[in-house]
Design an enzyme around this catalytic site. Structure first.
Site, mmCIF file in Angstrom:
data_model
loop_
_atom_site.group_PDB
_atom_site.id
_atom_site.type_symbol
_atom_site.label_atom_id
_atom_site.label_comp_id
_atom_site.label_asym_id
_atom_site.label_seq_id
_atom_site.Cartn_x
_atom_site.Cartn_y
_atom_site.Cartn_z
ATOM 1 N N CYS A 113 0.745 -1.337 -0.183
ATOM 2 C CA CYS A 113 -0.124 0.089 0.218
ATOM 3 C C CYS A 113 0.892 1.167 0.041
ATOM 4 C CB CYS A 113 -1.058 0.062 1.291
ATOM 5 S SG CYS A 113 -2.273 -1.310 1.311
ATOM 6 N N HIS A 246 -3.556 7.358 2.623
ATOM 7 C CA HIS A 246 -3.731 6.043 2.229
ATOM 8 C C HIS A 246 -5.115 5.852 2.587
ATOM 9 C CE1 HIS A 246 -3.941 1.860 1.152
ATOM 10 N NE2 HIS A 246 -3.611 1.546 2.366
ATOM 11 N N ASN A 276 -9.879 0.038 -0.024
ATOM 12 C CA ASN A 276 -8.442 0.100 -0.207
ATOM 13 C C ASN A 276 -8.150 -0.370 -1.395
ATOM 14 O OD1 ASN A 276 -5.777 -0.198 0.269
ATOM 15 N ND2 ASN A 276 -6.042 -1.048 2.293
HETATM 16 N N1 ACO Z 1 -18.464 -8.607 9.362
HETATM 17 C C1 ACO Z 1 -18.764 -8.654 10.668
HETATM 18 N N2 ACO Z 1 -18.341 -8.860 11.512
HETATM 19 C C2 ACO Z 1 -16.637 -8.935 11.490
HETATM 20 C C3 ACO Z 1 -16.187 -8.800 10.136
HETATM 21 C C4 ACO Z 1 -16.813 -8.343 9.190
HETATM 22 N N3 ACO Z 1 -16.772 -8.250 7.775
HETATM 23 N N4 ACO Z 1 -14.798 -8.734 10.225
HETATM 24 C C5 ACO Z 1 -14.488 -9.009 11.585
HETATM 25 N N5 ACO Z 1 -15.788 -9.183 12.362
HETATM 26 C C6 ACO Z 1 -15.991 -9.271 13.517
HETATM 27 C C7 ACO Z 1 -14.739 -10.208 14.217
HETATM 28 O O1 ACO Z 1 -14.733 -11.496 13.963
HETATM 29 C C8 ACO Z 1 -14.733 -9.607 15.525
HETATM 30 O O2 ACO Z 1 -15.734 -10.499 16.535
HETATM 31 P P1 ACO Z 1 -15.494 -11.292 17.773
HETATM 32 O O3 ACO Z 1 -15.494 -10.067 18.734
HETATM 33 O O4 ACO Z 1 -17.048 -12.091 17.973
HETATM 34 O O5 ACO Z 1 -14.389 -11.873 17.793
HETATM 35 C C9 ACO Z 1 -15.556 -8.342 15.934
HETATM 36 O O6 ACO Z 1 -15.946 -8.240 14.532
HETATM 37 C C10 ACO Z 1 -14.571 -7.234 15.858
HETATM 38 O O7 ACO Z 1 -13.268 -7.348 15.132
HETATM 39 P P2 ACO Z 1 -11.975 -6.524 15.256
HETATM 40 O O8 ACO Z 1 -10.892 -7.205 14.409
HETATM 41 O O9 ACO Z 1 -11.782 -6.310 16.680
HETATM 42 O O10 ACO Z 1 -12.638 -5.320 14.642
HETATM 43 P P3 ACO Z 1 -11.788 -3.852 14.329
HETATM 44 O O11 ACO Z 1 -12.740 -2.820 14.859
HETATM 45 O O12 ACO Z 1 -10.362 -4.095 14.527
HETATM 46 O O13 ACO Z 1 -12.119 -3.936 12.918
HETATM 47 C C11 ACO Z 1 -10.783 -3.960 10.866
HETATM 48 C C12 ACO Z 1 -11.444 -4.655 11.894
HETATM 49 C C13 ACO Z 1 -11.785 -2.983 9.918
HETATM 50 C C14 ACO Z 1 -10.202 -5.085 9.989
HETATM 51 C C15 ACO Z 1 -9.755 -3.148 11.405
HETATM 52 O O14 ACO Z 1 -9.056 -3.607 12.573
HETATM 53 C C16 ACO Z 1 -8.933 -2.436 10.447
HETATM 54 O O15 ACO Z 1 -9.220 -1.759 9.419
HETATM 55 N N6 ACO Z 1 -7.527 -2.791 10.375
HETATM 56 C C17 ACO Z 1 -6.614 -2.175 9.553
HETATM 57 C C18 ACO Z 1 -6.526 -3.110 8.239
HETATM 58 C C19 ACO Z 1 -6.175 -2.658 6.900
HETATM 59 O O16 ACO Z 1 -6.545 -1.427 6.872
HETATM 60 N N7 ACO Z 1 -5.424 -3.303 6.246
HETATM 61 C C20 ACO Z 1 -5.065 -2.744 4.852
HETATM 62 C C21 ACO Z 1 -3.762 -3.036 4.588
HETATM 63 S S1 ACO Z 1 -2.582 -2.201 5.371
HETATM 64 C C22 ACO Z 1 -2.942 -0.653 5.405
HETATM 65 O O17 ACO Z 1 -3.450 -0.354 4.332
HETATM 66 C C23 ACO Z 1 -3.132 0.173 6.536
#
Ligand code: ACO
Length: 319
Positions: A113, A246, A276
């Site tokens: 990214c 980003h 993204n």
């Molecule tokens: N739909 C519904 N529920 C979901 C989903 C989904 N698509 N995905 C995860 N969950 C659930 C999880 O299983 C978890 O359930 P649990 O509590 O029963 O275990 C709950 O939602 C919370 O999960 P978390 O991972 O704690 O949620 P969070 O608030 O951290 O959001 C996310 C997750 C959106 C992936 C976030 O962590 C994020 O955006 N991280 C950055 C990732 C990213 O941007 N990567 C791209 C590449 S690197 C970059 O570009 C920065």
């Protein structure tokens, strides 16, 4: 020494739109969760017969057009991608052939990214030292092909697209500074771990991500690198006209802006419509804001990104 000045921007999104409602039929998720946790409403997906070079070509042609620059005048092509068309030649060489340029330097950059930020900085080094006069810098990815569409942790986040800029050597600024970093110790937090062995893929080529950890690292690294860019130029955040971040997750963007005490009115946000798009994310957002008139000549822009590696960086420039 000369500056690298942006004389054209361009971008492209494939026609097919994937909505959150459509994702509900693929995995156990719901529209409200996706919007609340990511800010993403739609993302675009490449057609089966489209490859990264096809997306890159569209953005490149638009940028060249805005720059009123003939492709024969380009002496450097850098293409940032994690999804090259072939193992080799580089997608930059494929793009070069497609555009009809002969003889310019051409190579790919792989920094996931952050790829476009890396590529922009590399092009700037060539221009500053007088090695090249005009560079085409492209970020293009079909990240949807690295996604397991039954993994709800990743499939809601990504989309496909491309963005490009044309840079020209100039006595007036221009790129003021760039700041690149990486730390491979974090390699397991965001990875597509497969390798090529004996002509086939060995291991899993789908994206694996520890979302929470990525999130925390991203906010910390981005605010730090933005501070680094400001300090290097003895500037205060209030001098910045536009932050072009980003586009990974609206919560990463707002948390970073908050840490920097930057009002959201000064932040270009396209993540809700694009998702993204990996290496395409920053140049796509830049092109959108240039074309809709938000970004004006003379504005001070701060571009930043973080990606797998981890890699991260920022570029400060006068548009
Ligand atoms: N739909 C519904 N529920 C979901 C989903 C989904 N698509 N995905 C995860 N969950 C659930 C999880 O299983 C978890 O359930 P649990 O509590 O029963 O275990 C709950 O939602 C919370 O999960 P978390 O991972 O704690 O949620 P969070 O608030 O951290 O959001 C996310 C997750 C959106 C992936 C976030 O962590 C994020 O955006 N991280 C950055 C990732 C990213 O941007 N990567 C791209 C590449 S690197 C970059 O570009 C920065």
């Amino acid at each position: 020494m000369s500056y690298s000045r942006l004389i054209g921007t361009g971008s492209y999104l494939p026609k097919r739109v994937l909505t959150n409602a459509a994702l509900e039929s693929l995995v156990d998720t719901n529209e409200q969760w996706i919007i609340e946790r990511t800010g993403i409403r739609t993302r675009h997906l490449a057609a089966e017969d489209q490859d990264t070079c096809d997306l890159a070509e569209q953005a490149a042609r638009r940028a060249l057009d805005m720059a009123q620059c003939d492709v024969s005048e380009i002496d450097l092509i850098i293409l940032a991608t994690t999804t090259p068309d072939r193992i080799f030649p580089s997608t930059a060489c494929l793009l070069q052939a497609r555009l009809g340029n002969h003889g310019a330097m051409a190579f790919d950059v792989q920094a996931v990214c952050s790829g476009f930020i890396y590529a922009l900085s590399i092009a700037d080094q060539f221009i500053k030292t007088g090695t090249v006069q005009r560079a085409l810098v492209v970020g293009a990815d079909i990240f949807s092909r690295l996604i397991n569409w039954s993994d709800r942790n990743t499939c809601v986040l990504f989309g496909d697209g491309s963005g490009a800029v044309v840079l020209e050597a100039s006595r007036t600024p221009g790129i003021l500074s760039s700041h690149l970093h990486a730390d491979g110790a974090y390699k397991e937090l965001l990875t597509a771990p497969a390798k090529v062995v004996q002509g086939g893929l060995n291991g899993d080529a789908f994206t694996k991500m520890q979302g929470n950890e990525v999130f925390k690292f991203a906010v910390k690294a981005l605010s730090k690198v933005v501070d680094e860019a400001l300090i290097a130029n003895q500037l205060d955040m209030s001098a910045i006209d536009w932050l072009v971040p980003h586009q990974a997750n609206i919560r990463i963007i707002t948390a970073t802006a908050k840490k920097l005490k930057l009002p959201m009115e000064k932040v270009v946000v396209t993540v809700s419509e694009h998702g993204n798009t990996s290496a395409a994310s920053v140049p796509l957002a830049l092109d959108v804001a240039v074309r809709d008139g938000r970004i004006q000549r003379g504005d001070l822009l701060l571009l930043e990104a973080v990606g797998g590696g981890f890699t991260w960086g920022a570029v400060l420039l006068k548009y």
